[in-house]
Design a protein around this motif. Structure first.
Motif, PDB file in Angstrom:
ATOM      1  N   PRO A  13      41.155  55.532 -23.980  1.00  0.00           N
ATOM      2  CA  PRO A  13      41.137  54.420 -24.933  1.00  0.00           C
ATOM      3  C   PRO A  13      40.172  54.693 -26.084  1.00  0.00           C
ATOM      4  N   TYR A  25      41.787  49.630 -24.352  1.00  0.00           N
ATOM      5  CA  TYR A  25      41.368  49.453 -22.974  1.00  0.00           C
ATOM      6  C   TYR A  25      41.676  48.052 -22.452  1.00  0.00           C
ATOM      7  N   VAL A  60      36.425  57.243 -22.005  1.00  0.00           N
ATOM      8  CA  VAL A  60      36.731  57.592 -20.614  1.00  0.00           C
ATOM      9  C   VAL A  60      38.186  58.037 -20.531  1.00  0.00           C
ATOM     10  N   ASN A  61      38.492  58.803 -19.534  1.00  0.00           N
ATOM     11  CA  ASN A  61      39.875  59.154 -19.237  1.00  0.00           C
ATOM     12  C   ASN A  61      40.313  58.293 -18.051  1.00  0.00           C
ATOM     13  N   LEU A  62      41.237  57.369 -18.327  1.00  0.00           N
ATOM     14  CA  LEU A  62      41.616  56.381 -17.314  1.00  0.00           C
ATOM     15  C   LEU A  62      42.446  57.008 -16.197  1.00  0.00           C
ATOM     16  N   LYS A  94      39.714  59.394 -14.404  1.00  0.00           N
ATOM     17  CA  LYS A  94      38.547  58.550 -14.081  1.00  0.00           C
ATOM     18  C   LYS A  94      37.233  59.289 -14.330  1.00  0.00           C
ATOM     19  N   GLU A  95      37.234  60.028 -15.424  1.00  0.00           N
ATOM     20  CA  GLU A  95      36.011  60.731 -15.813  1.00  0.00           C
ATOM     21  C   GLU A  95      35.655  60.367 -17.248  1.00  0.00           C
ATOM     22  N   ASN A  96      34.394  60.565 -17.588  1.00  0.00           N
ATOM     23  CA  ASN A  96      34.003  60.377 -18.978  1.00  0.00           C
ATOM     24  C   ASN A  96      34.685  61.446 -19.828  1.00  0.00           C
TER      25      ASN A  96
END
Lengths: 356, 356, 356, 356
Positions: free
Chosen positions: A101, A108, A316-318, A321-323
């Protein structure tokens, strides 16, 4: 309520940035008003992108097709629907965004709200492009208001820390209003244009963006309009204005400045001007207790910097689930403020139609 | 809309300052919520006048009588009506006002709107006293919200040019919220209280008044609430907040300050906090594209100086149609800001009930 | 929407049969209308129970206390709130009902909806007693409408299989309207009263109840009011009328009879009556395409038999989860139709205020 | 309200019979629902004219173009707009009507309301053609409802004096519902089709038209939906149903028949069916106190004869201000009832989406 606004004259906005089309249904327009379509297109052209370096290079034809509600250029009283086809969409630019996002964007919260089913291309329904139908609706309303002696104008009050003059809200200058209504970089004091453009260009060169403020004036509204409490004019105007993307604040009259004044300074004294009751100053922006007092209505809105910037940002990468890190590519205005001016005028016009 | 607000939970406010009574109908409350009436009365006491020199010496019992919607302290799901009898009204104080509208007040536009039939005593339906039922409604809603983990607090952000600290809108301090919720002069940094009271006292001694700002925070609202465009959280909150007398501006997150920032500064970067997506800053005030992003919602409102001042002002005599002079006598707060704090919290609570 | 109805003039009904009080807030009334309170009380008396054997023996004083919106008998334009204290409540009568829902009543669906937290005593918010505030609101609206030449009357069109005459909906008789407006057993042909009372008495003696129909006429509404489609007059009237307990059907003009006619019979031919366009018949009930055509508006409603009967009925016990038997004791009308007449007139008055 | 209906899922209908196009914006649809467009087209085909002699010979392609709110056949949660181009319009047929309003039509009241500026061609915004977008919206809503176990079906209950059987509203037959949903002359007892067609043909041969009734059933709605008083299910359904042209009456459950019953007959007794509370009869049409009781919702509507008939009728000439004679030429259904069936199902689907 969501993409629908208004009670007497209701606008229902639809469309997504990269879908088949966008548009508006205007329900509740009075019948028998002749509409000058060229004037409508002129307002839409003011908002359209691609005019200069402050704006996105995306070129839209943005010619609305009227499907209903008009017969030979005259309103019929039935709902007026106008559709703008989407062309020139480059969806490829948005591919990476599905996972990451964009900071400062609706990506987001929209992902959470719609469970990932929303159309993220170009911001989807949250795109600034959805302001085109607002301008269309406002351009129709404005012509009806003008026939009642009501004028609306806005100008770029500031970009970054470069300021334009403010409206004289006691003795309004109708020739100024006319000039602003036809300007695509609307300023009272045109000598600040260069400095403003420099501020935008500096931001653009830094792969960044800037915000600003827009001041709007509405003249010719008689005293006694508006409802008490939650139907007050401030509430009505603010509820449509916050529908415009990037607006984060609004103040009426002297607004936040009033908080540092004494009552004896902020109160606008009454006096007779011939038969008419007027005020000597207009710190209240033409509204007392939510009701118009016959003076021009004045408000200022805060426009945040365009969130889409090429500069790399943390996100973040949704999926993983990492920054993550993100630079937003694609066609984006380094400063949305000049194009926001006709949108705010249009929203004000729709609001005033509902107050009268 | 006018004195009615809301879609899911609708409040309908009635009453006039010196009439038989004031109150509220709350329609749409969920059933089965136990309400602690003492907590409700505690919130109403925060708003009640007569506590100190910043406020009007008028003492109101302000004890609401609940007529419906509750059974043994539990909501039934039917509309909840609460009535507050008006006592201790000194209508004599307002006699001269019938002819000469008070500058900064609704008197003149209301006279035009209602053709002189409105109850002008004490400001009638436009009186600040009508905020008591808002506080009542908010106190009910707040207890329901608390059971869902949502807290609301506000504080005096400034009076005249004396400033309190601002909320930490990333890491909120729930003990601070609790303290503010029980304070009648709510400050984050209590050391500024003396200076603020001095500013008010100076104004009072000059037969004048001062304004200020109130900052409000709402914690615990998950991401994904709110609707796009006109149903955005900013629009919903602003439309109820402008129903509070004397509010002339509102900004979300950093608001007008954002207009001087670059996008790279104003954008709130995302990161993972364990499983949760959070932002590192909260310049957007917890709202992106009108939708909550899971961070605290933060907004600030501008409260103008109390318009009723003893200092002589210019006005007009609507009967003789001549210019006139007026000093407003009677019981008036030299600064309404401290009493506005619980009202704004209450309005925020009603707004959030409608967003969820 | 729920207990709130209307756009221009909004009524918000509150209260529960055996709670502290019931009442209404009327928001949006025009200012400057003198209200004859005796006439209001006269309408409320028509609805009040205890007048004869067709009605429940419960005697209510039902005197509304006006808290706001009026000054010396004149509307101020602010919301008008009226409260009726509940007295003479015999809650003991309802004890058994908590477990066993009464057939034909809202008890069971309300239990599901409110999770058992609703006030079941006397039907709670679903009680027919809640029609008293509707009559109050209608009596206010009716006086304003009368000043514009609009009259409203209803009569008992049928009870069981005993029929009254129908309104002449082309040439209305204003003296008939006046007579009906003051009648508590309103009939065009008064000779059927005895038979109707016999039908009710027979039902009562059998521990049973009967239903009937009410026909309503509204004269003096000019052509051209109402909105197309969902804002049509039929839709507006029906949406408030179905808010009255026990109403299960509504038809406009000849309604269901039209379905057996040919178009050449059902169409109302136009002709000139002097300068005015009128229709020779009024099968459409004064409404074409949802818009008034200037002829009297006529509609008929179906009122089901009072569900509370002393006769034993099958039901369930929601606690033991077994089938059960129930006879409803307490004070109940064997026929609600005569008392529904002023309620329907009142709802029509509120509806017409919203259409004009 | 006018051409906009709904709170949670709002439809905004636009278009005029002979304008550029008609359509609908559906705002508030949940995201993530896969829509089978073929099923949508199938419903629209049921309403489309030109299928047989009961209907107008006008052939419309009526293929809706979806502009927004869908991505790869799945709802995005953004407003869904669908447009149907108008083709095959023969405006010449309507020329004489400009002066002489058609009896039974909106022509005259619309002329008064819109001051003659409305588009009279083909009835303009009042045309039955505007039900096509309702069917579209309902077909979308119906698919979402089906995924929740809710089915909706309607049938021709009567044409003139020829009657179909009625729904078994206690034990509903889902295979019957399926059959009706795909029928363009929907009957429970198909053996009455011939007689009904004869009644229509007789009317047509007499240059006349006939009306009828449509019964609708909605199964699978749990107990506890709907709001008290004006938010009751009867009120919600009736307010959308009266938006359909030619509807002049509506009744729920046994409706007007209830008025001739005793309470002991009309009350639906409760009993346990396993764990579930059900009623043994369903005279109340699944609604008690405005709230669903878990039984099928059943209602019947009265459709007046098509007002456009070739038979000569009396009318007035609004230009010459004299009485006149008129025969309506052009393409008109001698009986609109079969085509009303899918429209009523669709409106019911939109209503139920708003109740859940």
């Amino acid at each position: 309520m969501s993409s629908t606004w208004g009670e007497k004259v209701k606008i229902s906005i639809f469309g997504e940035s990269h879908g088949n089309g966008i548009g508006v249904v205007i329900d509740g327009l009075p019948s028998g008003y002749k509409i000058d379509i060229d004037k409508v297109l002129c307002q839409m052209a003011r908002r359209a992108p691609g005019k200069d370096k402050t704006a996105t290079p995306r070129k839209e034809s943005d010619t609305p097709k009227i499907l209903s509600g008009m017969l030979s250029d005259t309103t019929t009283g039935a709902p007026l629907c106008a559709v703008i086809q989407n062309t020139n969409t480059k969806s490829g630019d948005y591919n990476g965004l599905l996972d990451c996002p964009r900071p400062g964007h609706s990506d987001y919260p929209a992902f959470v709200k719609y469970g990932g089913f929303n159309d993220i291309r170009g911001g989807g329904h949250f795109s600034g492009r959805l302001t085109a139908p607002i301008v269309f609706a406002g351009a129709i309303c404005r012509q009806i208001l003008e026939s009642k002696g009501i004028s609306i104008a806005a100008h770029i009050s500031s970009i970054a820390d470069v300021y334009d003059d403010e409206f004289d809200s006691v003795n309004t200058d109708l020739s100024l209003i006319k000039r602003l209504n036809n300007s695509s970089f609307a300023l009272i004091n045109e000598s600040v244009e260069l400095k403003m453009r420099e501020a935008v260009e500096e931001a653009r060169m830094s792969l960044d963006s800037v915000g600003g403020t827009v001041e709007c004036i509405i003249t010719g509204v008689q005293a006694g309009f508006g409802e008490p409490m939650f139907g007050g004019v401030e509430g009505v105007i603010s509820s449509i204005i916050f529908g415009i993307p990037a607006v984060k604040g609004i103040e009426f009259g002297k607004g936040f400045e009033l908080t540092k004044m004494r009552g004896s300074q902020s109160n606008d004294s009454f006096c007779y001007n011939g038969e008419n009751v007027v005020t000597k100053t207009n710190n209240c922006g033409g509204i007392l207790g939510g009701i118009t007092n016959g003076m021009p209505i004045v408000f200022k809105t805060a426009i945040k910097p365009t969130p889409s910037i090429a500069k790399e940002q943390d996100t973040v990468n949704l999926v993983t689930k990492e920054n993550a890190r993100l630079s937003v590519h694609g066609r984006h205005d380094p400063c949305i403020v000049p194009r926001a001016v006709p949108v705010i005028e249009a929203a004000a016009a729709v609001a005033i139609m509902n107050i009268l």
